[in-house]
Motif scaffolding. Structure first.
Motif, mmCIF file in Angstrom:
data_model
loop_
_atom_site.group_PDB
_atom_site.id
_atom_site.type_symbol
_atom_site.label_atom_id
_atom_site.label_comp_id
_atom_site.label_asym_id
_atom_site.label_seq_id
_atom_site.Cartn_x
_atom_site.Cartn_y
_atom_site.Cartn_z
ATOM 1 N N GLU A 110 4.100 -27.646 35.630
ATOM 2 C CA GLU A 110 4.693 -28.720 36.425
ATOM 3 C C GLU A 110 6.084 -28.337 36.950
ATOM 4 O O GLU A 110 6.801 -29.185 37.501
ATOM 5 C CB GLU A 110 4.767 -30.002 35.587
ATOM 6 N N GLY A 111 6.471 -27.094 36.749
ATOM 7 C CA GLY A 111 7.729 -26.614 37.312
ATOM 8 C C GLY A 111 8.935 -26.761 36.422
ATOM 9 O O GLY A 111 10.066 -26.507 36.862
ATOM 10 N N LYS B 205 8.850 -36.701 26.396
ATOM 11 C CA LYS B 205 10.238 -36.704 25.932
ATOM 12 C C LYS B 205 11.041 -35.631 26.662
ATOM 13 O O LYS B 205 12.185 -35.866 27.092
ATOM 14 C CB LYS B 205 10.288 -36.463 24.427
ATOM 15 N N ALA B 206 10.465 -34.434 26.831
ATOM 16 C CA ALA B 206 11.151 -33.342 27.511
ATOM 17 C C ALA B 206 11.450 -33.700 28.960
ATOM 18 O O ALA B 206 12.554 -33.434 29.468
ATOM 19 C CB ALA B 206 10.320 -32.066 27.432
ATOM 20 N N ILE C 260 4.774 -26.407 26.246
ATOM 21 C CA ILE C 260 5.514 -25.502 27.136
ATOM 22 C C ILE C 260 4.649 -25.068 28.308
ATOM 23 O O ILE C 260 5.108 -25.036 29.465
ATOM 24 C CB ILE C 260 6.032 -24.290 26.340
ATOM 25 N N GLU C 261 3.391 -24.744 28.047
ATOM 26 C CA GLU C 261 2.496 -24.319 29.129
ATOM 27 C C GLU C 261 2.312 -25.450 30.143
ATOM 28 O O GLU C 261 2.328 -25.231 31.351
ATOM 29 C CB GLU C 261 1.144 -23.884 28.565
ATOM 30 N N THR C 262 2.147 -26.671 29.652
ATOM 31 C CA THR C 262 1.988 -27.831 30.534
ATOM 32 C C THR C 262 3.231 -28.041 31.385
ATOM 33 O O THR C 262 3.149 -28.259 32.604
ATOM 34 C CB THR C 262 1.704 -29.096 29.703
#
Length: 360
Positions: free
Chosen positions: A271-272, A343-344, A265-267
């Motif tokens: 990245e927006g 994947k997200a 989630i932080e990554t």
């Protein structure tokens, strides 16, 4: 109380003793062996008794006996061992006996492997034995949470007169983290007047049994149990909402996997991509109401160390309002933040393409 650095399995054993557990019956299996080893050493020092039974089946039936006598009692195992205990667990549920069952999960099916897994979700949440019953199931994400949940499990077991499960993947059992042992919020527990502690010539003998040959009596018993499970659903559901207020993609994960997802989630946010997490702390009762608290979500992504089991409850929870996707690793393989993020991103991009296509 100062924090102590402990391995997960040993911390679970210490938590059980702090909660008043006096008896432990078990049988060795990787990756939970440090737990019975710890109990064999420490429980007798605290006025309790440890017995290594000749099998998992024997162990759970010893638990039945000790629980029937009113003692706080626990057993632990890992996936194939818990499968063997299922007959005894349904007996304890049917006889309304409080006990705690710890499952440090490994890969399957069958003997599988000894690496971490979450593939016992169905077995834990659906009632792995026969009949109409459920067991509360706690899923810790840290060693500290394992300590807290084990203590809470004993309280819940006594309060509702039911077996309670605590499930952690193999990493929870094997990792070391600092922990402290704080007592859970006390509950008003009724005296165990139902226990088989001898009549002292003051009353009729108590009979503890799960056999009802009269079908009407058995139906009445099942209705009584079902009423109890509804109360547990009402009062004991627990979950965490993490950065879900504005999340366009919401992960659903529990246990160690949820920790990996938080890194993802932080990554993604850097990245927006607005991502969040629903983390069930109780696998049963499942936190269905949490899925009404994600106003901006366009997609759900269930992440598990299995081929996909919790995803069924996620689909039930969202009732078709949003697409539900899945990413999992099995057999003891652990998903990485990078894999989950990829994947997200794929899901978000597809969603955006569909939205743009709709505008055209």
């Amino acid at each position: 109380m100062a924090k102590i650095l402990m391995k997960g399995n040993e911390a679970i054993g210490r938590a059980a003793m702090e909660a008043g557990c006096k008896y432990f019956f078990g049988y060795p299996i990787t990756p939970q062996n440090e737990l019975p080893e710890y109990m064999s050493r420490e429980l007798p020092k605290n006025g309790g008794a440890f017995v290594q039974a000749e099998s998992e089946i024997s162990a759970i039936n010893m638990v039945y006996g000790a629980a029937g006598a009113g003692a706080r009692v626990m057993t632990s195992s890992s996936s194939p061992g818990i499968a063997l205990k299922q007959e005894g667990i349904t007996y304890t549920a049917g006889a309304e006996l409080p006990c705690v069952v710890v499952n440090i999960m490994r890969g399957g099916p069958g003997l599988g492997g000894i690496q971490p897994s979450q593939s016992d979700y169905f077995m834990s949440t659906r009632g792995g034995g026969n009949g109409d019953y459920r067991t509360p199931v706690y899923a810790p994400a840290t060693v500290q949470e394992a300590v807290d949940m084990v203590m809470e499990a004993f309280e819940v077991a006594d309060y509702y007169r039911t077996p309670v499960m605590v499930v952690g993947d193999g990493m929870i059992g094997q990792m070391m983290e600092p922990v402290e042992f704080n007592k859970p919020k006390s509950r008003e527990l009724s005296p165990k007047t139902w226990a088989t502690v001898g009549t002292k010539m003051e009353r009729k003998p108590n009979i503890i049994n799960s056999l009802y040959l009269d079908p009407k009596l058995l139906e009445d018993h099942c209705i009584k149990l079902d009423d109890k499970y509804k109360e547990i659903e009402k009062n004991e559901t627990a979950y965490e909402m993490y950065k879900t207020e504005d999340a366009e993609i919401v992960f659903v994960a529990y246990g160690t996997t949820s920790r990996i997802v938080k890194n993802t989630i932080e990554t993604l946010r850097e990245e927006g991509i607005k991502a969040g997490l629903i983390r069930p702390k109780t696998l049963w009762p499942f936190p269905f109401e949490a899925f009404n608290q994600i106003p901006e979500a366009k997609n759900l992504l269930t992440v598990e160390m299995s081929m996909g089991q919790m995803i069924e409850d996620v689909k039930l929870a969202i009732e078709g309002r949003l697409p539900v996707h899945f990413y999992g690793r099995s057999g003891g393989m652990i998903p990485s933040p990078a894999e989950i993020a990829e994947k997200a991103k794929e899901i978000v991009e597809q969603s955006q393409e569909v939205a743009m296509g709709g505008v055209r």
